[in-house]
Design a protein around this motif. Structure first.
Motif, PDB file in Angstrom:
ATOM      1  N   ASP A 191       0.786  -1.022   0.061  1.00 17.45           N
ATOM      2  CA  ASP A 191       0.000  -0.077  -0.040  1.00 17.45           C
ATOM      3  C   ASP A 191       0.702   1.367  -0.012  1.00 17.45           C
ATOM      4  O   ASP A 191       1.492   1.647   0.843  1.00 17.45           O
ATOM      5  N   ARG A 192       1.148   2.036  -1.203  1.00 16.10           N
ATOM      6  CA  ARG A 192       1.321   3.138  -1.185  1.00 16.10           C
ATOM      7  C   ARG A 192       1.144   3.930  -2.541  1.00 16.10           C
ATOM      8  O   ARG A 192       1.073   3.153  -3.738  1.00 16.10           O
ATOM      9  N   ILE A 193       0.680   5.075  -2.354  1.00 19.44           N
ATOM     10  CA  ILE A 193      -0.017   5.766  -3.739  1.00 19.44           C
ATOM     11  C   ILE A 193       1.475   6.325  -4.303  1.00 19.44           C
ATOM     12  O   ILE A 193       1.955   7.392  -3.555  1.00 19.44           O
ATOM     13  N   VAL A 194       1.602   6.185  -5.579  1.00 17.00           N
ATOM     14  CA  VAL A 194       2.634   6.889  -6.112  1.00 17.00           C
ATOM     15  C   VAL A 194       2.417   7.473  -7.442  1.00 17.00           C
ATOM     16  O   VAL A 194       1.982   6.648  -8.416  1.00 17.00           O
ATOM     17  N   PRO A 195       1.890   8.535  -7.473  1.00 19.60           N
ATOM     18  CA  PRO A 195       1.283   9.220  -8.802  1.00 19.60           C
ATOM     19  C   PRO A 195       2.414   9.622  -9.798  1.00 19.60           C
ATOM     20  O   PRO A 195       3.584  10.091  -9.425  1.00 19.60           O
ATOM     21  N   ASN A 196       1.605   9.988 -10.967  1.00 19.52           N
ATOM     22  CA  ASN A 196       2.630  10.694 -11.872  1.00 19.52           C
ATOM     23  C   ASN A 196       2.404  12.117 -11.907  1.00 19.52           C
ATOM     24  O   ASN A 196       2.043  12.605 -12.717  1.00 19.52           O
ATOM     25  N   VAL A 197       2.855  12.428 -10.658  1.00 21.89           N
ATOM     26  CA  VAL A 197       2.896  14.126 -10.353  1.00 21.89           C
ATOM     27  C   VAL A 197       4.023  14.789 -11.022  1.00 21.89           C
ATOM     28  O   VAL A 197       5.012  14.364 -11.279  1.00 21.89           O
ATOM     29  N   ASN A 198       3.467  15.927 -11.493  1.00 21.80           N
ATOM     30  CA  ASN A 198       4.373  17.020 -12.223  1.00 21.80           C
ATOM     31  C   ASN A 198       5.284  17.729 -11.277  1.00 21.80           C
ATOM     32  O   ASN A 198       4.891  18.973 -10.985  1.00 21.80           O
ATOM     33  N   ILE A 199       6.472  17.168 -10.958  1.00 23.24           N
ATOM     34  CA  ILE A 199       7.149  18.043 -10.070  1.00 23.24           C
ATOM     35  C   ILE A 199       8.615  18.224 -10.612  1.00 23.24           C
ATOM     36  O   ILE A 199       8.964  17.346 -11.444  1.00 23.24           O
ATOM     37  N   GLU A 200       9.281  19.139 -10.096  1.00 19.91           N
ATOM     38  CA  GLU A 200      10.813  19.236 -10.709  1.00 19.91           C
ATOM     39  C   GLU A 200      11.683  18.139 -10.056  1.00 19.91           C
ATOM     40  O   GLU A 200      11.523  17.847  -8.926  1.00 19.91           O
TER      41      GLU A 200
END
Length: 384
Positions: A158-167
Motif C-alpha cells: 500500500d503506497r500511492i505513487v502518482p505521476n505528479v508533475n514536479i521538478e
C-alpha cells in the motif's frame, strides 16, 4: 544480501526498491524499458520525494538494472539473489513465473542457498499466482527443491505513487505519498525476515482484503465518480459532497463485511477508513482520476476491488448500495486514451450494459445484483 526487483516503474523505485535499499540490500532492477534500465545504470541512484505538507527527499544509491531481454545477465542475478520481488502488474505474473521457472531450475543445480520470492501487486494472493506458473508441469524433484529452498510469501502492499508533475533532478527520481504499508506472510519466509518497513503477519487475508476493499475499491470509486463529474484530481473529487458520501458509505458497507468475515474490530477498520479519506485529500499528490481509474476491465473483474466486496456483502446480507455505485460509475468510464475503457464501451454499444456486466464483472445475467448495477448505471448516466 542481494535483491532483484522486477519492475523499475514508480512503485518499484518509490516503494519496494526504496525499502529494500533502506534494508541495505544490493539492489538490481529488471525491466523491459530501455530508458529505465539505461538511466538506472547511468546514474546508479535516484531520489524518492515524499509529498505531504512539506517535501522530504531521500536518495537510493548503488542500484543497477538488467533488461529482461538480457537472459544471461538475468539468469546470473536470479541464481545469486537472496530475495526476488516484483511489481509488474498482476496480469504479468504468469509470464514472469514461466520465465523464472527455467532460471530456478539452473539455480537448483548450482546453489543450495535459500531465497524468497514475493509478488507485490494489487491482487489477492499474488505470489500464489506466480508460484502456480512456476510449478506448472514440473517434476517432483523441482517441486521438492522449491519447498526446501524457496519461500513464496504473499504480501499486501500500500503506497500511492502518482505521476505528479514536479521538478526532478534526475529523470528516474520518483514522488510518493508519505504513507506506506507492506505486510508479508511470516510463516512462508525462508530468509528475509528483517526488511525495513515491512510487517510480518501470521494471517494475511484480512490485510489483503482490507486494503483491496477500503483503499483500492474506494479509490477507484472516487476516480470513476470524479470522472463523471468532471474533476481532474482525486483530492478535488473527494471534496465533492456527493462523492464523499458515496465513498464514506462504501467504506461502511465494506467495513461491516470485513468485520463479520474476519472478526476484526469495527473501530480499528473505521480508523483505517478515516486515514484513507485523509490520504485521498492530499492535494500535494496531484493524483489524476485517469491514473486511478485506468483499465476498468481489470478493476471491475470478478476477483478485484469492486466486485469482490460486492459479492461478500451479498453473501453476508449486508447492503451494498454504494459499492454498486462505484461499479456503475466504472462502467461509465469512457476515457478516450484508455484502450481498456474503450473495450468496455464497445461491449455496451454493440451488445448491452447487461452483457458488459456479465463479460467484464463475471456476474451471471440472472444475478439480482446485475439489475441493481444497471439501475444505478442509468441513474449516473443521467447525471453527465
Amino acid at each position: 544480501m542481494k535483491a532483484v526487483h522486477f519492475g523499475a516503474g514508480n512503485i518499484g523505485r518509490g516503494f519496494i526498491g526504496y525499502l529494500l535499499s533502506k534494508s541495505e540490500y544490493n539492489l538490481t532492477f529488471v525491466d523491459i524499458s530501455d530508458f529505465l534500465v539505461d538511466s538506472i545504470n547511468k546514474y546508479k541512484e535516484y531520489t524518492v520525494i515524499t509529498l505531504s505538507t512539506s517535501e522530504n527527499k531521500e536518495q537510493v544509491k548503488g542500484v543497477d538494472a538488467i533488461n529482461i531481454k538480457d537472459v544471461a545477465a538475468l539468469e546470473k542475478a536470479v541464481i545469486e539473489a537472496d530475495l526476488i520481488t516484483m511489481s509488474i502488474g498482476a496480469p504479468n505474473l504468469k509470464s514472469t513465473g514461466s520465465l523464472l521457472k527455467a532460471m530456478l531450475e539452473k539455480r537448483m543445480k548450482v546453489s543450495q542457498k535459500k531465497v524468497d520470492i514475493i509478488a507485490c501487486e494489487n491482487a489477492i494472493m499474488a505470489t500464489d499466482i506466480l508460484k502456480t506458473a512456476i510449478v506448472e508441469d514440473m517434476d517432483k524433484a523441482f517441486i521438492e527443491y522449491l519447498d526446501n529452498y524457496v519461500g513464496f510469501p504473499n504480501s499486501a502492499v500500500d503506497r500511492i505513487v502518482p505521476n505528479v508533475n514536479i521538478e526532478k533532478e534526475l529523470p528516474i527520481d520518483v514522488a510518493v505519498e508519505d504513507f506506506y504499508e507492506w505486510d508479508i506472510e511470516k510463516n512462508k519466509v525462508k530468509v528475509n525476515t528483517e526488511i525495513f518497513g515491512a510487517e510480518y503477519v501470521e494471517m494475511l487475508d484480512p490485510y489483503l482484503e482490507r486494503k483491496l476493499f477500503l483503499l483500492n475499491g474506494a479509490h477507484a470509486t472516487t476516480a470513476y465518480l470524479g470522472y463523471i463529474k468532471g474533476y481532474n484530481y482525486i483530492h478535488e473529487a473527494i471534496k465533492d459532497e456527493y462523492i464523499r458520501n458515496v465513498v464514506i458509505n462504501f467504506h461502511k458497507e465494506a467495513v461491516e463485511a470485513l468485520s463479520k468475515k474476519h472478526g476484526i474490530d469495527i473501530e480499528l477498520l473505521t480508523a483505517y477508513s478515516e486515514k484513507l479519506i485523509r490520504r485521498f485529500e492530499n492535494q500535494y499528490l496531484q493524483d489524476e482520476v485517469f491514473r486511478v481509474g485506468r483499465d476498468p476491465i481489470r478493476k471491475l473483474a470478478s476477483n478485484d476491488r469492486l466486485i469482490t466486496p460486492l459479492v461478500l456483502c451479498k453473501e453476508l446480507g449486508i447492503s451494498s448500495t454504494n459499492i454498486v455505485t462505484g461499479i456503475a460509475a466504472g462502467l461509465l468510464f469512457d476515457y478516450k486514451d484508455d484502450p481498456k475503457a474503450q473495450e468496455v464501451q464497445e461491449i455496451i454499444k454493440n451488445k448491452s450494459i447487461q452483457d458488459a456486466i456479465t463479460e467484464v464483472c463475471g456476474l451471471a445475467k440472472d444475478n439480482v445484483l446485475v439489475e441493481e448495477i444497471v439501475s444505478k448505471y442509468n441513474e449516473l448516466k443521467a447525471m453527465r
